[in-house]
Design a protein around this motif. Sequence first.
Motif, short mmCIF file in Angstrom:
data_model
loop_
_atom_site.label_atom_id
_atom_site.label_comp_id
_atom_site.label_asym_id
_atom_site.label_seq_id
_atom_site.Cartn_x
_atom_site.Cartn_y
_atom_site.Cartn_z
N ALA A 18 -11.27 -3.99 -5.19
CA ALA A 18 -10.98 -3.97 -6.63
C ALA A 18 -10.57 -2.56 -7.08
N LYS A 19 -11.23 -1.55 -6.55
CA LYS A 19 -10.85 -0.16 -6.87
C LYS A 19 -9.44 0.13 -6.38
N ALA A 20 -9.10 -0.36 -5.20
CA ALA A 20 -7.75 -0.16 -4.66
C ALA A 20 -6.72 -0.88 -5.53
N ILE A 21 -7.05 -2.08 -5.98
CA ILE A 21 -6.15 -2.83 -6.85
C ILE A 21 -5.95 -2.08 -8.17
N ASP A 22 -7.01 -1.53 -8.71
CA ASP A 22 -6.89 -0.73 -9.93
C ASP A 22 -5.94 0.43 -9.72
N TRP A 23 -6.08 1.11 -8.57
CA TRP A 23 -5.19 2.23 -8.26
C TRP A 23 -3.75 1.76 -8.17
N LEU A 24 -3.54 0.65 -7.48
CA LEU A 24 -2.18 0.12 -7.34
C LEU A 24 -1.59 -0.24 -8.70
N CYS A 25 -2.38 -0.81 -9.57
CA CYS A 25 -1.89 -1.18 -10.91
C CYS A 25 -1.47 0.04 -11.71
N LEU A 26 -2.18 1.12 -11.55
CA LEU A 26 -1.86 2.35 -12.27
C LEU A 26 -0.76 3.16 -11.61
N ASN A 27 -0.56 2.96 -10.31
CA ASN A 27 0.37 3.78 -9.53
C ASN A 27 1.39 2.94 -8.76
N TYR A 28 1.79 1.81 -9.33
CA TYR A 28 2.68 0.90 -8.61
C TYR A 28 4.00 1.53 -8.22
N ALA A 29 4.45 2.56 -8.96
CA ALA A 29 5.74 3.19 -8.67
C ALA A 29 5.63 4.26 -7.58
N ALA A 30 4.43 4.65 -7.24
CA ALA A 30 4.22 5.71 -6.24
C ALA A 30 4.40 5.16 -4.83
N PRO A 31 4.84 6.01 -3.91
CA PRO A 31 4.90 5.57 -2.51
C PRO A 31 3.51 5.16 -2.03
N LEU A 32 3.46 4.14 -1.20
CA LEU A 32 2.17 3.60 -0.75
C LEU A 32 1.97 3.85 0.73
N ARG A 33 0.87 4.53 1.05
CA ARG A 33 0.44 4.69 2.44
C ARG A 33 -0.90 3.98 2.55
N ILE A 34 -0.91 2.91 3.32
CA ILE A 34 -2.11 2.09 3.46
C ILE A 34 -3.28 2.93 3.95
N GLU A 35 -3.03 3.82 4.90
CA GLU A 35 -4.11 4.65 5.44
C GLU A 35 -4.76 5.48 4.35
N ASP A 36 -3.96 6.05 3.45
CA ASP A 36 -4.51 6.88 2.37
C ASP A 36 -5.30 6.04 1.38
N LEU A 37 -4.77 4.87 1.04
CA LEU A 37 -5.48 4.00 0.10
C LEU A 37 -6.79 3.50 0.71
N ALA A 38 -6.75 3.14 1.99
CA ALA A 38 -7.97 2.69 2.67
C ALA A 38 -9.01 3.81 2.71
N THR A 39 -8.57 5.01 3.02
CA THR A 39 -9.49 6.16 3.07
C THR A 39 -10.09 6.42 1.69
#
Length: 94
Positions: A18-39
């Motif tokens: 849920a925290k990751a989803i919140d981040w994605l919702c706020l930063n949807y335009a930013a490049p996404l690195r799964i490793e960074d989001l997971a960390t």
Amino acid sequence: MGRLRQIASVEGRGYKIAKAIDWLCLNYAAPLRIEDLATSVQMSAPTFHSHFRRLTGMSPLQYQKWLRLNEAKRVMLSEHLDAADAAYKVGSGC
């Protein structure tokens, strides 16, 4: 009830997703690195990916694309932009 409890638990994987989803919702335009989001939610990339898919039905990248698509639709309607300009504005146009 157990699944809801797991999602709501601050230490549970559902809460971390849920925290990751919140981040994605706020930063949807930013490049996404799964490793960074997971960390950032204290999970390994494979575990994060598995639990994200289980809770959302999509991979994190698919979810980001879904967010961008919905935002592009909103922008096209509210700001009267064409598809190319809307795509550029929401981060999917390069």
